[in-house]
Design a protein around this motif. Structure first.
Motif, PDB file in Angstrom:
ATOM      1  N   ARG A  59       0.831  -1.211   0.000  1.00 55.54           N
ATOM      2  CA  ARG A  59       0.000   0.000   0.000  1.00 55.54           C
ATOM      3  C   ARG A  59       0.862   1.256   0.000  1.00 55.54           C
ATOM      4  NH1 ARG A  59      -3.987  -2.045   4.842  1.00 55.54           N
ATOM      5  NH2 ARG A  59      -5.255  -3.522   3.633  1.00 55.54           N
ATOM      6  N   GLY A  60       1.948   1.216   0.795  1.00 56.93           N
ATOM      7  CA  GLY A  60       2.841   2.376   0.852  1.00 56.93           C
ATOM      8  C   GLY A  60       3.483   2.656  -0.500  1.00 56.93           C
ATOM      9  N   ALA A  61       3.902   1.598  -1.189  1.00 52.96           N
ATOM     10  CA  ALA A  61       4.504   1.771  -2.505  1.00 52.96           C
ATOM     11  C   ALA A  61       3.498   2.345  -3.498  1.00 52.96           C
ATOM     12  CB  ALA A  61       5.046   0.437  -3.006  1.00 52.96           C
ATOM     13  N   LEU A  62       2.294   1.806  -3.491  1.00 57.29           N
ATOM     14  CA  LEU A  62       1.262   2.280  -4.413  1.00 57.29           C
ATOM     15  C   LEU A  62       0.843   3.716  -4.095  1.00 57.29           C
ATOM     16  CD1 LEU A  62      -0.929  -0.950  -4.671  1.00 57.29           C
ATOM     17  CD2 LEU A  62       0.674  -0.055  -6.367  1.00 57.29           C
ATOM     18  N   ALA A  63       0.791   4.054  -2.812  1.00 57.97           N
ATOM     19  CA  ALA A  63       0.456   5.424  -2.426  1.00 57.97           C
ATOM     20  C   ALA A  63       1.525   6.393  -2.914  1.00 57.97           C
ATOM     21  CB  ALA A  63       0.298   5.517  -0.911  1.00 57.97           C
ATOM     22  N   ALA A  64       2.797   5.980  -2.838  1.00 58.99           N
ATOM     23  CA  ALA A  64       3.880   6.835  -3.328  1.00 58.99           C
ATOM     24  C   ALA A  64       3.730   7.070  -4.831  1.00 58.99           C
ATOM     25  CB  ALA A  64       5.234   6.194  -3.026  1.00 58.99           C
ATOM     26  N   VAL A  65       3.418   6.008  -5.572  1.00 51.59           N
ATOM     27  CA  VAL A  65       3.251   6.132  -7.024  1.00 51.59           C
ATOM     28  C   VAL A  65       2.067   7.032  -7.343  1.00 51.59           C
ATOM     29  CG1 VAL A  65       2.682   4.847  -9.125  1.00 51.59           C
ATOM     30  CG2 VAL A  65       4.373   3.928  -7.528  1.00 51.59           C
ATOM     31  N   ARG A  66       1.002   6.878  -6.581  1.00 46.18           N
ATOM     32  CA  ARG A  66      -0.171   7.725  -6.829  1.00 46.18           C
ATOM     33  C   ARG A  66       0.171   9.207  -6.654  1.00 46.18           C
ATOM     34  NH1 ARG A  66      -6.315   7.460  -4.209  1.00 46.18           N
ATOM     35  NH2 ARG A  66      -7.090   9.208  -5.437  1.00 46.18           N
ATOM     36  N   GLU A  67       1.068   9.495  -5.740  1.00 43.28           N
ATOM     37  CA  GLU A  67       1.456  10.890  -5.486  1.00 43.28           C
ATOM     38  C   GLU A  67       2.562  11.368  -6.424  1.00 43.28           C
ATOM     39  OE1 GLU A  67      -0.185  12.902  -3.423  1.00 43.28           O
ATOM     40  OE2 GLU A  67      -1.535  11.172  -3.197  1.00 43.28           O
ATOM     41  N   GLY A  68       2.961  10.497  -7.360  1.00 42.63           N
ATOM     42  CA  GLY A  68       3.993  10.890  -8.314  1.00 42.63           C
ATOM     43  C   GLY A  68       5.405  10.619  -7.864  1.00 42.63           C
ATOM     44  N   ASP A  69       5.561   9.863  -6.770  1.00 44.95           N
ATOM     45  CA  ASP A  69       6.884   9.527  -6.260  1.00 44.95           C
ATOM     46  C   ASP A  69       7.279   8.120  -6.695  1.00 44.95           C
ATOM     47  OD1 ASP A  69       7.166  11.975  -4.933  1.00 44.95           O
ATOM     48  OD2 ASP A  69       6.084  11.247  -3.179  1.00 44.95           O
ATOM     49  N   SER A  70       8.474   7.719  -6.333  1.00 45.36           N
ATOM     50  CA  SER A  70       8.943   6.364  -6.613  1.00 45.36           C
ATOM     51  C   SER A  70       9.105   5.601  -5.304  1.00 45.36           C
ATOM     52  CB  SER A  70      10.279   6.401  -7.368  1.00 45.36           C
ATOM     53  OG  SER A  70      11.265   7.067  -6.589  1.00 45.36           O
ATOM     54  N   TRP A  71       9.204   4.284  -5.413  1.00 46.18           N
ATOM     55  CA  TRP A  71       9.361   3.445  -4.213  1.00 46.18           C
ATOM     56  C   TRP A  71      10.158   2.211  -4.596  1.00 46.18           C
ATOM     57  CZ3 TRP A  71       8.768  -1.314  -2.108  1.00 46.18           C
ATOM     58  CH2 TRP A  71       8.661  -1.427  -0.705  1.00 46.18           C
ATOM     59  N   PHE A  72      11.305   2.029  -3.967  1.00 44.33           N
ATOM     60  CA  PHE A  72      12.153   0.863  -4.235  1.00 44.33           C
ATOM     61  C   PHE A  72      12.767   0.367  -2.926  1.00 44.33           C
ATOM     62  CE2 PHE A  72      11.995   2.991  -8.274  1.00 44.33           C
ATOM     63  CZ  PHE A  72      11.973   1.956  -9.201  1.00 44.33           C
ATOM     64  N   PRO A  73      12.972  -0.938  -2.796  1.00 42.93           N
ATOM     65  CA  PRO A  73      13.730  -1.436  -1.645  1.00 42.93           C
ATOM     66  C   PRO A  73      15.129  -0.827  -1.657  1.00 42.93           C
ATOM     67  CG  PRO A  73      12.655  -3.244  -2.827  1.00 42.93           C
ATOM     68  CD  PRO A  73      12.538  -2.025  -3.693  1.00 42.93           C
ATOM     69  N   GLU A  74      15.697  -0.655  -0.493  1.00 46.80           N
ATOM     70  CA  GLU A  74      17.025  -0.051  -0.410  1.00 46.80           C
ATOM     71  C   GLU A  74      18.063  -0.949  -1.085  1.00 46.80           C
ATOM     72  OE1 GLU A  74      18.261   1.111   3.446  1.00 46.80           O
ATOM     73  OE2 GLU A  74      16.476   2.305   3.857  1.00 46.80           O
ATOM     74  N   THR A  75      18.952  -0.326  -1.840  1.00 48.39           N
ATOM     75  CA  THR A  75      20.050  -1.061  -2.471  1.00 48.39           C
ATOM     76  C   THR A  75      21.223  -0.117  -2.660  1.00 48.39           C
ATOM     77  OG1 THR A  75      20.771  -2.245  -4.458  1.00 48.39           O
ATOM     78  CG2 THR A  75      19.086  -0.562  -4.758  1.00 48.39           C
ATOM     79  N   ASP A  76      22.421  -0.664  -2.586  1.00 50.00           N
ATOM     80  CA  ASP A  76      23.614   0.159  -2.797  1.00 50.00           C
ATOM     81  C   ASP A  76      24.256  -0.164  -4.142  1.00 50.00           C
ATOM     82  OD1 ASP A  76      24.607  -2.347  -2.255  1.00 50.00           O
ATOM     83  OD2 ASP A  76      25.849  -1.754  -0.548  1.00 50.00           O
TER      84      ASP A  76
END
Length: 211
Positions: A112-129
């Motif tokens: 839900r958090g990822a989809l909410a970010a996309v709805r607001e025009g943001d991105s969402w990814f698991p942390e990676t280096d």
């Protein structure tokens, strides 16, 4: 008008679970389910607010499908939902233009958090280096026709076989291969095929068994 969200996954139960998460973020959404990349592309003809895309379906195995859709629908938010949990895949999906990457092991709250970010025009990814990969950028510069030919090269087809499969002349195939070599910065079919393996996404055994 209600948002139209397309969910492309070949597991009906998982599509249903994703549909519940979508409806929490887009309560009035029209959820359209597709069991293949081809069905998702057909559904996109009627427009969409976002596409949730599995990378492993009967007609798609890896990040090539993301590149093709990104090129054809540059403004469409594409959310990758995959059983793969490799940091390099998260980084590659981000580099190739995905709006988000949701591992299938993610909790409902994270989905839900990822989809909410996309709805607001943001991105969402698991942390990676993992750093950006220049080879991916070069592959993203290939045209869809060049990517199809590279795929045929990976399958071991000769130029005349590729020409027959794609219904084009052998001279056209050779011209595309020359362009592929130039864009990828390679001098042989072997080098081009090795670079193309970076688009592969390993499918976890449990997920493969369920397919």
């Amino acid at each position: 008008m209600a948002a139209r969200i397309i969910i492309a996954d070949d597991h009906p139960l998982f599509r249903s679970a994703l549909g519940h998460a979508v409806c929490k973020v887009w309560p009035e959404a029209e959820v359209v389910e597709a069991g293949s990349a081809g069905a998702a592309r057909a559904a996109l003809a009627d427009g969409a607010e976002a596409l949730l895309l599995d990378l492993h379906m009967e007609d798609s195995h890896g990040l090539t499908v993301l590149m093709d859709l990104r090129q054809d629908y540059p403004a469409l938010p594409i959310v990758i939902v995959s059983a793969s949990e490799e940091p390099r895949v998260y980084a590659a999906a981000s580099q190739l233009g995905a709006a988000a990457f949701i591992p299938k092991s993610a909790s409902l709250d994270d989905m839900r958090g990822a989809l909410a970010a996309v709805r607001e025009g943001d991105s969402w990814f698991p942390e990676t280096d993992v750093d950006a990969d220049d080879d991916l950028a070069r592959m993203a510069s290939l045209t869809p026709a060049q990517r199809r030919i590279l795929g045929q090269m990976r399958a071991g087809l000769l130029n005349k076989q590729i020409a027959w499969e794609l219904e084009i002349s052998e001279a056209t195939v050779k011209a595309h291969i020359t362009a592929i070599f130039r864009k990828l910065g390679v001098v042989s079919r072997t080098q081009a095929v090795l670079l193309a393996t970076k688009l592969d996404v390993d499918q976890p055994a449990a997920d493969a068994a369920a397919s």
